[in-house]
Enzyme design. Structure first.
Site: not given
Lengths: 625, 107
Positions: A87, A186, A208
């Site tokens: 990613k 997200e 996160d």
């Protein structure tokens, strides 16, 4: 027979009509796929019962490709052919990568193209192709679990992803045979999972902390849309770092030197991780560490010692939190919720520190590893159309019609209310006057017929329309509302190709009550609105006749008409002007007809005259084909 | 005249209700559509209509409208796993024929 799921009342889909949609959390470390089943969003586990798939792909020299747990296990032995954290490469050029502090253990192919290609035993692969392998596995798992073909997926991306990274994610999905309904940020997905999009407007923080990355985002939920106000983070900070610190502590306690072999270190990290996880629910954990010589160190670690060990790391996450607060200009009092995402937010100290920092109780009810995928699944279920229109969120239907102003201050609706978004509607309009070269486009929202009764959203002008007779220009006005509720309106004159457009921030995120009032008004005023509209239409018609007649009379009225004829016409023009001022629709209509009659022969003569003009000086043969 | 749930189905239904947070029962029904005549309806119930018949099975209220009852009498609702897929299955003795996938049927 097919297996059924329970539907909401009145929402049973016809056989073969239920459309399978999933949400995919394509993570740096792990990826998940989730779907809505019997009204509940759940992640889909594989055969081993685990929902999380390590985002690791290993390429074999025989062309075989391994994805997930087995690939991750093989990573230390075969680092060059095992791609982890792909990613981080998405949408990046080689130049970008060289600038990054982080080094990748892969060999990059030398190519002219700016897309980095990793050299593996199975040939060169790009980040998009590697991601596609992970997505393929998730797609297969979903199709097997749901026993059908997917109609689409919502895939989540970090809020800070730029267009190139988003496009790369979409490309990977296409390569994996997945129809992307939309990409979702997200943090937004996490907020959706908690149903914050059904709550009141406000500011939400999404914290996160994953295995290897940390992100914090501040979102503002207004008018049915989550807007990312600020985002910050640390791309090399996560739960794995907790494990490292704890492993070091264990080594110090057991008197193990720092020169552990790779295998031993991995075993120790594994152990540290297990201890860390236990300490989330227990206050003291007994540990046994095997030294290299086979002797055993046995001891205890309590939560407060663990907290001391990791405090520097937890504090480190608060710096980006402070930065986002400053960047967004949001004060602590404005924050309604803090959503916890990522496995590392299970650590009690993290929850405590984050709660203290933002001065509110963090939301932790949904499994922090799954919350993003779950939010994406909820969104996918809506986008694919498994919910009836009237249950759609503000986010997903147009609550009030969108249209534009036409002559006579009338509203022409282009996108009717309750249209699901994203949507595109186009309608053709034309010029009103001869030689008109510009057009003002007034975008409106509402259910009423008159401009004054609707909300004005935006105005823009289309200039450079070639001069033509009234009604000859073809102006295509396109309304496009994307999945985020953003409206863009464009106007194009199709003959010349001149175009102009505007983007409207979704200022139509009205309060429910306002929408209701606007709707109710449109019902109570339905009848008068219709008659006003009919009157205006008649008036516009009258204006059109008067304007074109005036132009004709100015051009050749003196030549083609006798004084008496002209007198009769003038009287009728006068009558129409009078009628137009009034509100009697019939009177205006009659006056237009009368004027039509008395100018009938004049129109005939004009036609003859212009034909004669064209023919003069030519022989009949000139016109034969 | 009765319709039953297996214990496993009842457990799952109860779980779904717990997660949903509300609901007066589980509606079973049929409606005309699909490739082979009729299709099953399986829905949460928020309001029981006066004409509905209500059964109780393993603590779950099963709600059926009288018309559907004609086609469902004797049916047992089960919850099954087939590989990775899982869901509810109607074991309906009245079915004479169903389409290939079983989503619709004729009696």
């Amino acid at each position: 027979m097919a297996l059924l799921q329970i539907s909401e009342p009145g929402e049973s889909t016809a056989p073969h009509q239920h459309r399978l949609a999933v949400g995919i959390d394509l993570g740096t470390t792990n990826s998940l796929v989730a779907t809505v089943r019997s009204g509940v969003a759940v992640t889909l586990p594989g055969l081993n019962g685990d929902s999380m798939v390590p985002s690791v792909v290993r390429y074999h020299s025989d062309g075989g490709i391994e994805v997930g747990e087995s690939a991750r296990a093989a990573a230390p032995q075969d680092p060059e052919n095992t791609i982890i954290s792909v990613k981080r490469l998405m949408g990046r050029s080689l130049a970008d990568l060289n600038q990054q502090a982080q080094r990748f253990p892969y060999a990059f192919a030398k190519t002219d193209s700016s897309v980095p290609r990793i050299v593996t035993a199975a040939g060169e692969v790009s980040a998009v192709e590697v991601s596609a392998e992970i997505l393929k596995l998730l797609r297969l798992r979903a199709e097997e679990s749901l026993a059908g073909e997917l109609s689409g997926a919502v895939i989540t991306v970090p809020a800070y992803f730029d267009d190139a990274q988003r496009q790369a994610t979409k490309d990977a999905a296409r390569l994996a045979g997945i129809n992307v309904l939309r990409l979702l940020n997200e943090p937004t997905a996490a907020a959706v999972a908690y149903g914050l999009d059904r709550g009141s407007e406000g500011v939400h923080v999404v914290y996160d902390l994953g295995g290897g990355t940390f992100d914090v985002s501040i979102l503002r939920f207004t008018r049915g849309v989550f807007e990312v106000l600020a985002t910050a983070g640390d791309s090399a900070l996560g739960g794995d770092d907790f494990d490292h610190l704890l492993a070091q502590w264990l080594m110090a306690q057991a008197g193990i030197a720092d020169d552990l072999g790779h295998k031993q270190l991995r075993a120790l990290l594994h152990q540290a991780r297990a201890v860390k996880e236990q300490l989330s629910s227990e206050l003291v954990v007994a540990v046994e560490v095997v030294r290299a010589d086979g002797s055993i160190w046995a001891g205890d670690i309590d939560r407060s010692t663990f907290n001391e060990i990791i405090t520097p790391l937890v504090k480190k996450t608060l710096l980006p939190c402070r930065r986002t607060l400053r960047d967004s200009g949001v004060s602590l009092e404005e924050i309604a919720d803090v959503v916890m995402v990522g496995g590392s937010t299970r650590v009690p100290l993290v929850r405590e520190q984050v709660g203290q920092f933002f001065q509110c109780q963090p939301l932790v009810d949904i499994d922090p590893d799954k919350v993003v995928a779950i939010g994406a699944a909820i969104q996918a279920d809506i986008l694919v159309g498994n919910k009836p229109d009237n249950e759609m969120l503000l986010l997903d239907v147009i609550p009030l019609s969108l249209g534009l102003e036409t002559m006579g201050a009338l509203v022409e609706k282009v996108v009717p209310r309750n249209t699901t978004i994203p949507t595109t509607r186009a309608q053709e309009f034309t010029t009103f006057k001869d030689g008109q070269t510009a057009m003002s486009i007034h975008v409106l929202q509402g259910e009423r017929e008159m401009v004054d009764d609707c909300r004005s959203l935006a105005r823009f002008e289309l200039r450079g329309i070639p001069a033509m007779v009234a009604g000859a220009a073809r102006i295509l006005v396109t309304f496009q509302v994307d999945a985020d509720g953003l409206l863009s309106v464009s106007a194009e004159e199709t003959v010349s190709g001149v175009r102009s457009s505007i983007e409207v921030k979704p200022s139509y995120g009205l309060q429910e009550s306002e929408i209701e009032t606007m709707l109710r008004d449109s019902f109570t005023h339905a009848k008068e609105d219709m008659s006003v509209r009919a009157l205006r239409e008649q008036q516009v018609d009258a204006d059109r006749v008067l304007v074109s007649l005036a132009a004709a009379l100015a051009a050749d009225g003196d030549v083609l008409l006798s004084a008496t004829e002209r007198g009769v016409i003038d009287v009728n023009i006068n009558q129409l002007q009078q009628a137009r001022m009034g509100s009697d629709i019939q009177a205006i209509k009659q006056a237009i007809e009368n004027l039509d009659q008395v100018t009938d022969s004049y129109a005939q003569r004009r036609m003859d005259a212009s034909v004669k003009k064209v023919l003069t000086g030519h022989r009949l043969d000139d016109f034969k084909a | 005249m009765a319709v039953t749930l297996t214990e496993r189905a009842a457990t799952h239904v109860s779980n779904f209700f717990a997660k949903r947070g509300k609901g007066a029962g589980l509606r079973l029904g049929v409606r005309t559509s699909g490739c082979s005549g009729m299709a099953y309806v399986l829905e949460f119930v928020d309001a029981v209509a006066p004409e509905d018949q209500v059964f109780e099975a393993h603590g779950v209220k099963v709600v059926i409208d009288p018309k559907s009852m004609l086609y469902l009498d004797g049916t047992e609702l089960d919850f099954v796993k087939e590989g990775l897929n899982e869901g509810f299955k109607f074991n309906n003795p009245n079915v004479k024929d169903s389409c290939g996938c079983g989503e619709s049927f004729t009696v």
